[in-house]
Write an enzyme that holds these catalytic residues in place. Sequence first.
Site, PDB file in Angstrom:
ATOM      1  N   ARG A  73       2.369   2.763   9.387  1.00 54.89           N
ATOM      2  CA  ARG A  73       1.632   3.534  10.395  1.00 54.89           C
ATOM      3  C   ARG A  73       2.534   4.104  11.482  1.00 54.89           C
ATOM      4  NH1 ARG A  73      -2.132  -0.439   8.888  1.00 54.89           N
ATOM      5  NH2 ARG A  73      -4.127   0.404   8.176  1.00 54.89           N
ATOM      6  N   HIS A 101       9.236  -3.466   3.434  1.00 55.64           N
ATOM      7  CA  HIS A 101       8.834  -3.666   2.031  1.00 55.64           C
ATOM      8  C   HIS A 101      10.061  -3.977   1.166  1.00 55.64           C
ATOM      9  CE1 HIS A 101       5.564  -0.707   3.331  1.00 55.64           C
ATOM     10  NE2 HIS A 101       4.867  -1.748   2.933  1.00 55.64           N
ATOM     11  N   MET A 128       0.841  -1.198   0.000  1.00 51.40           N
ATOM     12  CA  MET A 128       0.000   0.000   0.000  1.00 51.40           C
ATOM     13  C   MET A 128       0.879   1.252   0.000  1.00 51.40           C
ATOM     14  SD  MET A 128      -3.420  -0.953   2.079  1.00 51.40           S
ATOM     15  CE  MET A 128      -2.780  -0.747   3.727  1.00 51.40           C
ATOM     16  N   HIS A 183       9.002   1.168   3.332  1.00 52.27           N
ATOM     17  CA  HIS A 183      10.062   1.186   4.351  1.00 52.27           C
ATOM     18  C   HIS A 183      10.921  -0.066   4.165  1.00 52.27           C
ATOM     19  CE1 HIS A 183       7.554  -1.785   6.311  1.00 52.27           C
ATOM     20  NE2 HIS A 183       6.569  -0.917   6.435  1.00 52.27           N
TER      21      HIS A 183
HETATM   22  P1  AMP Z   1       1.450  -2.929   3.483  1.00 49.83           P
HETATM   23  O1  AMP Z   1       2.007  -1.909   2.559  1.00 49.83           O
HETATM   24  O2  AMP Z   1       1.435  -2.519   4.911  1.00 49.83           O
HETATM   25  O3  AMP Z   1       0.146  -3.510   2.997  1.00 49.83           O
HETATM   26  O4  AMP Z   1       2.490  -4.142   3.440  1.00 49.83           O
HETATM   27  C1  AMP Z   1       2.867  -4.734   2.224  1.00 49.83           C
HETATM   28  C2  AMP Z   1       3.620  -5.997   2.534  1.00 49.83           C
HETATM   29  O5  AMP Z   1       4.781  -5.675   3.302  1.00 49.83           O
HETATM   30  C3  AMP Z   1       2.804  -6.983   3.357  1.00 49.83           C
HETATM   31  O6  AMP Z   1       3.043  -8.290   2.859  1.00 49.83           O
HETATM   32  C4  AMP Z   1       3.360  -6.817   4.733  1.00 49.83           C
HETATM   33  O7  AMP Z   1       3.251  -7.972   5.539  1.00 49.83           O
HETATM   34  C5  AMP Z   1       4.820  -6.508   4.433  1.00 49.83           C
HETATM   35  N1  AMP Z   1       5.450  -5.826   5.570  1.00 49.83           N
HETATM   36  C6  AMP Z   1       4.992  -4.735   6.228  1.00 49.83           C
HETATM   37  N2  AMP Z   1       5.800  -4.425   7.258  1.00 49.83           N
HETATM   38  C7  AMP Z   1       6.811  -5.343   7.257  1.00 49.83           C
HETATM   39  C8  AMP Z   1       7.954  -5.567   8.076  1.00 49.83           C
HETATM   40  N3  AMP Z   1       8.261  -4.775   9.121  1.00 49.83           N
HETATM   41  N4  AMP Z   1       8.761  -6.612   7.778  1.00 49.83           N
HETATM   42  C9  AMP Z   1       8.474  -7.423   6.725  1.00 49.83           C
HETATM   43  N5  AMP Z   1       7.420  -7.258   5.916  1.00 49.83           N
HETATM   44  C10 AMP Z   1       6.580  -6.246   6.177  1.00 49.83           C
END
Ligand code: AMP
Length: 287
Positions: free
Chosen positions: A188, A38, A31, A35
């Site tokens: 977040r 990702h 999304m 960081h």
């Molecule tokens: P999001 O953008 O929050 O939907 O996350 C995209 C992907 O990145 C999802 O598969 C999350 O599980 C992964 N993700 C988010 N934070 C972390 C983290 N700290 N370590 C590893 N993967 C992460």
Amino acid sequence: MPDLAPSIQEIVEIVTHARNQGHSIGFVPTMGALHAGHLKLMQEARRENDFVVVSIFVNPLQFDRKDDLDRYPRTLAADMEACSTIPVDAVFTPSSAELYPRDQLAFVDVPDLTTHLCGAFRPGHFRGVTTIVTKLFNIVRPDRAYFGQKDAQQLAVIRRMVEDLNMPVAVIGVPTVREPDGLALSSRNRHLTPEQRQVATILPQMLHEARLRMDRGERSASAIRKAVGPGFQKRADVRLEYFEIVDPRTLAPVEQIGGPVLIAGAIWVGPTRLIDNVSWPAGQERN
Ligand code: AMP
């Protein structure tokens, strides 16, 4: 810079061309507000595939609260820079108008796995996740897709969806990337004030403490919850949403710990909701 594909047609053309050249396709759905967590997913995808696609889409269907959707960080220029450091090959940035041109009538549901943990507190969230991931899989048609263990319930739900529906994609889990003080990286975290950022470490600390008690031989989940839970109440600006010890596959609560478990929690720090989890024994995560 990676190719920027803001429309379905553009990403389909780009990926079709790569596939016609015999390239394997790795896919990292996100999304945005990228960081190091990702980036780790992208590095894994880069290592295992010839062609890597990242999607950036803040999916309205998975937000159970409008204020959370409205204030979700959007940082496309910095995200493109981050993608170019890997480098990935293409970044798909569809609009809501194109992905949801009218009322969505068809959904993908994985009911049993979504009754506990976050599923109990975020009605419709996982249905939104499984539906958008299905749509993205159908558009990108990757060979492998990468998801973080940070969102362990999401990973379990997607694995089950792919198995039950025979989706032709390998789902790969990537370990959680953390700050030096243990806080899991999350888009977040940007919402936290410096004081809130400090108290947020209580979540990984509690998970770690629970795991330590299991290492020392404690096998009663309720005893562990009773010992560790009060730690959350020490700070006025922290509210515990859930703290659970569950079976890593079914995600159902475990009372007597007889095998590997997932220790998962969600807290509110001011208006910001944070989640985290660890496996016990350490290093038992399924990739
Ligand atoms: P999001 O953008 O929050 O939907 O996350 C995209 C992907 O990145 C999802 O598969 C999350 O599980 C992964 N993700 C988010 N934070 C972390 C983290 N700290 N370590 C590893 N993967 C992460």
